[in-house]
Design a protein around this motif. Structure first.
Motif, mmCIF file in Angstrom:
data_model
loop_
_atom_site.group_PDB
_atom_site.id
_atom_site.type_symbol
_atom_site.label_atom_id
_atom_site.label_comp_id
_atom_site.label_asym_id
_atom_site.label_seq_id
_atom_site.Cartn_x
_atom_site.Cartn_y
_atom_site.Cartn_z
ATOM 1 N N SER A 58 -29.345 117.349 39.042
ATOM 2 C CA SER A 58 -30.123 116.128 39.227
ATOM 3 C C SER A 58 -30.538 116.016 40.688
ATOM 4 O O SER A 58 -29.972 116.693 41.556
ATOM 5 C CB SER A 58 -29.289 114.912 38.842
ATOM 6 O OG SER A 58 -28.250 114.718 39.792
ATOM 7 N N ALA A 60 -29.800 113.694 42.704
ATOM 8 C CA ALA A 60 -28.614 113.279 43.457
ATOM 9 C C ALA A 60 -27.693 114.462 43.717
ATOM 10 O O ALA A 60 -27.127 114.594 44.815
ATOM 11 C CB ALA A 60 -27.865 112.184 42.703
ATOM 12 N N GLU A 61 -27.550 115.345 42.735
ATOM 13 C CA GLU A 61 -26.687 116.515 42.909
ATOM 14 C C GLU A 61 -27.292 117.509 43.890
ATOM 15 O O GLU A 61 -26.561 118.141 44.668
ATOM 16 C CB GLU A 61 -26.436 117.166 41.553
ATOM 17 C CG GLU A 61 -25.533 116.324 40.651
ATOM 18 C CD GLU A 61 -25.498 116.790 39.217
ATOM 19 O OE1 GLU A 61 -24.474 116.532 38.541
ATOM 20 O OE2 GLU A 61 -26.477 117.415 38.763
ATOM 21 N N ILE A 64 -26.427 116.080 47.295
ATOM 22 C CA ILE A 64 -25.019 116.265 47.652
ATOM 23 C C ILE A 64 -24.765 117.692 48.114
ATOM 24 O O ILE A 64 -24.023 117.928 49.078
ATOM 25 C CB ILE A 64 -24.112 115.922 46.449
ATOM 26 C CG1 ILE A 64 -24.087 114.414 46.207
ATOM 27 C CG2 ILE A 64 -22.687 116.446 46.664
ATOM 28 C CD1 ILE A 64 -23.397 114.007 44.924
ATOM 29 N N PHE A 83 -19.448 108.851 47.776
ATOM 30 C CA PHE A 83 -19.410 109.711 46.600
ATOM 31 C C PHE A 83 -17.988 109.752 46.055
ATOM 32 O O PHE A 83 -17.022 109.624 46.813
ATOM 33 C CB PHE A 83 -19.819 111.155 46.936
ATOM 34 C CG PHE A 83 -21.156 111.311 47.584
ATOM 35 C CD1 PHE A 83 -22.298 110.799 46.995
ATOM 36 C CD2 PHE A 83 -21.279 111.989 48.785
ATOM 37 C CE1 PHE A 83 -23.541 110.955 47.592
ATOM 38 C CE2 PHE A 83 -22.507 112.151 49.402
ATOM 39 C CZ PHE A 83 -23.647 111.632 48.800
ATOM 40 N N THR A 84 -17.865 109.957 44.745
ATOM 41 C CA THR A 84 -16.555 110.244 44.181
ATOM 42 C C THR A 84 -16.315 111.747 44.243
ATOM 43 O O THR A 84 -17.261 112.541 44.363
ATOM 44 C CB THR A 84 -16.454 109.783 42.718
ATOM 45 O OG1 THR A 84 -17.347 110.580 41.913
ATOM 46 C CG2 THR A 84 -16.798 108.308 42.576
ATOM 47 N N GLU A 87 -18.162 113.430 41.369
ATOM 48 C CA GLU A 87 -19.591 113.631 41.616
ATOM 49 C C GLU A 87 -19.827 114.870 42.474
ATOM 50 O O GLU A 87 -20.704 115.696 42.179
ATOM 51 C CB GLU A 87 -20.177 112.410 42.320
ATOM 52 C CG GLU A 87 -20.323 111.186 41.441
ATOM 53 C CD GLU A 87 -20.770 109.966 42.227
ATOM 54 O OE1 GLU A 87 -21.492 109.133 41.656
ATOM 55 O OE2 GLU A 87 -20.398 109.837 43.418
ATOM 56 N N VAL A 88 -19.051 115.001 43.528
ATOM 57 C CA VAL A 88 -19.244 116.105 44.465
ATOM 58 C C VAL A 88 -18.849 117.435 43.834
ATOM 59 O O VAL A 88 -19.593 118.418 43.898
ATOM 60 C CB VAL A 88 -18.443 115.848 45.758
ATOM 61 C CG1 VAL A 88 -18.456 117.091 46.655
ATOM 62 C CG2 VAL A 88 -19.006 114.645 46.506
ATOM 63 N N THR A 90 -18.520 118.256 40.660
ATOM 64 C CA THR A 90 -19.413 118.619 39.549
ATOM 65 C C THR A 90 -20.731 119.165 40.072
ATOM 66 O O THR A 90 -21.251 120.179 39.567
ATOM 67 C CB THR A 90 -19.672 117.410 38.645
ATOM 68 O OG1 THR A 90 -18.425 116.928 38.131
ATOM 69 C CG2 THR A 90 -20.578 117.779 37.481
ATOM 70 N N ALA A 91 -21.274 118.531 41.104
ATOM 71 C CA ALA A 91 -22.538 118.999 41.673
ATOM 72 C C ALA A 91 -22.413 120.423 42.199
ATOM 73 O O ALA A 91 -23.280 121.278 41.945
ATOM 74 C CB ALA A 91 -22.979 118.052 42.791
ATOM 75 N N LYS A 119 -10.914 114.467 39.200
ATOM 76 C CA LYS A 119 -10.582 113.199 38.530
ATOM 77 C C LYS A 119 -9.246 112.651 39.030
ATOM 78 O O LYS A 119 -9.097 111.450 39.265
ATOM 79 C CB LYS A 119 -10.530 113.401 37.014
ATOM 80 C CG LYS A 119 -11.883 113.705 36.375
ATOM 81 C CD LYS A 119 -11.739 113.990 34.877
ATOM 82 C CE LYS A 119 -13.086 114.322 34.244
ATOM 83 N NZ LYS A 119 -12.949 114.695 32.811
ATOM 84 N N ASP A 122 -9.772 111.143 42.421
ATOM 85 C CA ASP A 122 -10.431 109.835 42.317
ATOM 86 C C ASP A 122 -9.445 108.757 41.884
ATOM 87 O O ASP A 122 -9.500 107.619 42.369
ATOM 88 C CB ASP A 122 -11.599 109.915 41.333
ATOM 89 C CG ASP A 122 -12.820 110.594 41.910
ATOM 90 O OD1 ASP A 122 -12.934 110.665 43.151
ATOM 91 O OD2 ASP A 122 -13.660 111.077 41.125
#
Length: 547
Positions: A58, A60-61, A64, A83-84, A87-88, A90-91, A119, A122
């Motif tokens: 995406s 956003a990704e 990042i 950022f979580t 998110e980071v 996964t990107a 996870k 987080d």
């Protein structure tokens, strides 16, 4: 994780290769795979833009994982709640998946475990409001030679597939405790003694910046990974240039520390345990800024690794380095004349530093061709009995680049011969120290090699890097420019000094090398690592216009 002496399977090496490739492909989610029509044709040189056009990440990704962030700023953004970790991570896993399909730089893919760990990070952050450490949520990749529990440590040998490690090496465990999230290991050459990343287990890694040229080695998969931004920070090892050559080939930053600064205990040897003596290997980072290299070193040293690795020295990286304008010695050539783009880079860098008020002095090293004669003998004290034995166990042949480097047929040395070669190494160390004292410099600016990244398998002269391993001086790679046919025409009046010089000269093709990264090597005195990191950050700011 010891040295196995018996074959573990009756399968042929080709059957093992196919099974290992299937396992690796299965670790990439289907929705992250490129369509056949998205794969580039052979005439595409720069593979990096495909990550933006393929639609897998995406916007956003892409942001990042893009050039806006290095590991230092990314860690700060996660700690600030921008950022979580999920998110980071996964990107970067998605970007690494794309990079793998284009460049073949990953070996043991750990995406599922990485996202699960993110996870957990987080959850900790949500419940405590605090990060677990300075690398909380920062995605990392590691050279194949480090162990991770539950994953193979093949080191590029077919004889070691499907034998998962029962523990994680101390260095990556240390970084994981500081919050780093490991998403994959990265490719290496068979034998780990080649400036390439090619073996029968995983194949050859491509250079994402210039696909027709080598990615370098032996941390070649890591260099390609950083160039494609598959992770925020990577780790390799270096015994003759194995961090610095791939950093230069792929246009990223790299740091070879002095021996005793960063722990090496518990990694997967590419030779016999106990062989890390004549020219000792070290671990070092590859990344996107000098401050990332310094962050890595600071995190490692803060964990007091001398408490678990007896080879690590306390006290050599602690305390504050001086704020200064270092005196710069300039090494231009020795033994083999660098190609025009490399000569231009050294010339322009020296002029730029002088114009900025730095004192620049000429530095004349020992004969680096003689240095290479010594290092190749010290690398092959056993006549490569270990890699030959591993290949014999599976029946796999040596890959072409292993033969091209010229080590395969060198004989084993007697103990007396080993002593003699080590004595010659001591002579080089004394010559280098004397020249350093004569010049009165704080750092040396030098080529990384006699060329930029050449064609795959053609980086066979490591003398501009291995000399600093032999002398045990720390060195940092700083990207600086790119080869340009208009600025770097072939030298039609070239007169070779020797056969090696002619061979190197004949490799140069201005159009083929167009766009290849050109890097600088900045060297400091032995165990002067912390000061070198500070000096290199200052020099980088001048050379690359960030000051």
């Amino acid at each position: 994780m010891g040295v196995d002496q018996e074959p573990v399977t009756k399968k042929t090496w080709q059957e093992l290769q196919a099974a290992k490739e299937a396992e690796r492909n299965a670790r990439i989610p289907e929705e992250w795979k490129l369509r056949p029509d998205q794969l580039p044709s052979e005439d595409v040189v720069d593979l990096r833009p495909i990550v933006k056009s393929c639609g897998i990440l995406s916007p956003a990704e892409l942001a990042i994982t893009g050039e806006e962030y290095d590991a230092t700023s990314l860690a700060a953004a996660i700690a600030a709640g921008k950022f979580t970790a999920v998110e980071v991570v996964t990107a970067f896993c998605k970007r690494a998946a794309v990079g793998q399909q284009l460049c073949n730089m990953l070996t043991e893919i750990m995406f599922a475990d990485a996202i699960q760990r993110a996870k957990e990070l987080d959850d900790i952050f949500a419940s405590t409001g605090k990060v677990v450490g300075p690398l909380h949520g920062v995605p990392m990749t590691w050279k194949e030679c480090f162990h991770f529990k539950g994953y193979d440590s093949t080191n590029g040998y077919m004889s070691r597939v499907f034998q998962p490690a029962d523990r994680t090496s101390p260095l990556p465990a240390l970084l994981q405790a500081a919050g780093a999230v490991v998403i994959s290991k990265t490719n290496v050459p068979q034998t780990m003694l080649v400036a390439e990343a090619h073996n029968n287990v995983f194949g050859r890694t491509r250079n994402p910046v210039h696909a027709r040229l080598t990615c370098g080695g032996s941390s070649g998969g890591e260099g390609a990974s950083q160039a494609f931004r598959c992770s925020a920070l990577g780790v390799g090892t270096d015994v003759g240039g194995s961090v610095r050559i791939p950093a230069a080939c792929n246009g990223v930053y790299g740091y070879k520390p002095s021996f005793g600064v960063i722990p090496m205990a518990g990694y997967s040897y590419s030779g016999w345990p106990g062989s890390n003596t004549g020219v000792p290997a070290v671990s070092g980072p590859l990344g996107h800024s000098v401050r990332d290299l310094a962050l890595f070193a600071a995190v490692v040293r803060a964990a007091e690794p001398w408490r678990f690795d007896p080879a690590v020295a306390p006290g050599v990286m602690e305390g504050e380095p001086a704020a200064r304008r270092p005196v710069v010695g300039v090494m231009r050539a020795s033994g083999i004349a660098p190609h025009p783009p490399v000569r231009r880079a050294i010339r322009e860098a020296a002029a730029k530093l002088a114009a900025a008020g730095f004192e620049v002095r000429e530095f004349a090293p020992p004969d680096l061709l003689a240095v290479r004669d010594i290092s190749e003998q010290l690398f092959t004290l056993d006549g490569l009995s270990y890699p030959k034995g591993e290949c014999a166990r599976s029946g796999e042949p040596p890959v072409p680049s292993v033969l091209a480097i010229g080590f395969w047929d060198l004989p084993a040395k007697t103990q007396e011969e080993a002593w003699a070669w080590n004595a010659r190494k001591g002579g080089v160390q004394k010559e280098m120290l004397d020249e350093w004292q004569r010049v009165g410099c704080d750092v040396v600016l030098a080529p990384v090699g006699p060329h930029t990244a050449p064609r795959p398998g053609e980086w066979t002269s490591d003398h501009y890097t291995v000399v600093w391993n032999m002398c045990d001086y720390p060195a940092i790679i700083v990207p600086f420019t790119h080869a340009d046919p208009a600025l770097d025409p072939a030298d039609v009046e070239f007169k070779p000094m020797n056969a090696a010089d002619k061979k190197n000269h004949d490799l140069y093709d201005p159009e083929l090398f167009k766009g290849a990264p050109v890097a600088l090597q900045i060297v400091g005195p032995r165990l002067g690592d912390k000061q070198l990191l500070k000096d290199a950050e200052l020099l980088d700011s001048i050379l690359n216009g960030t000051a």
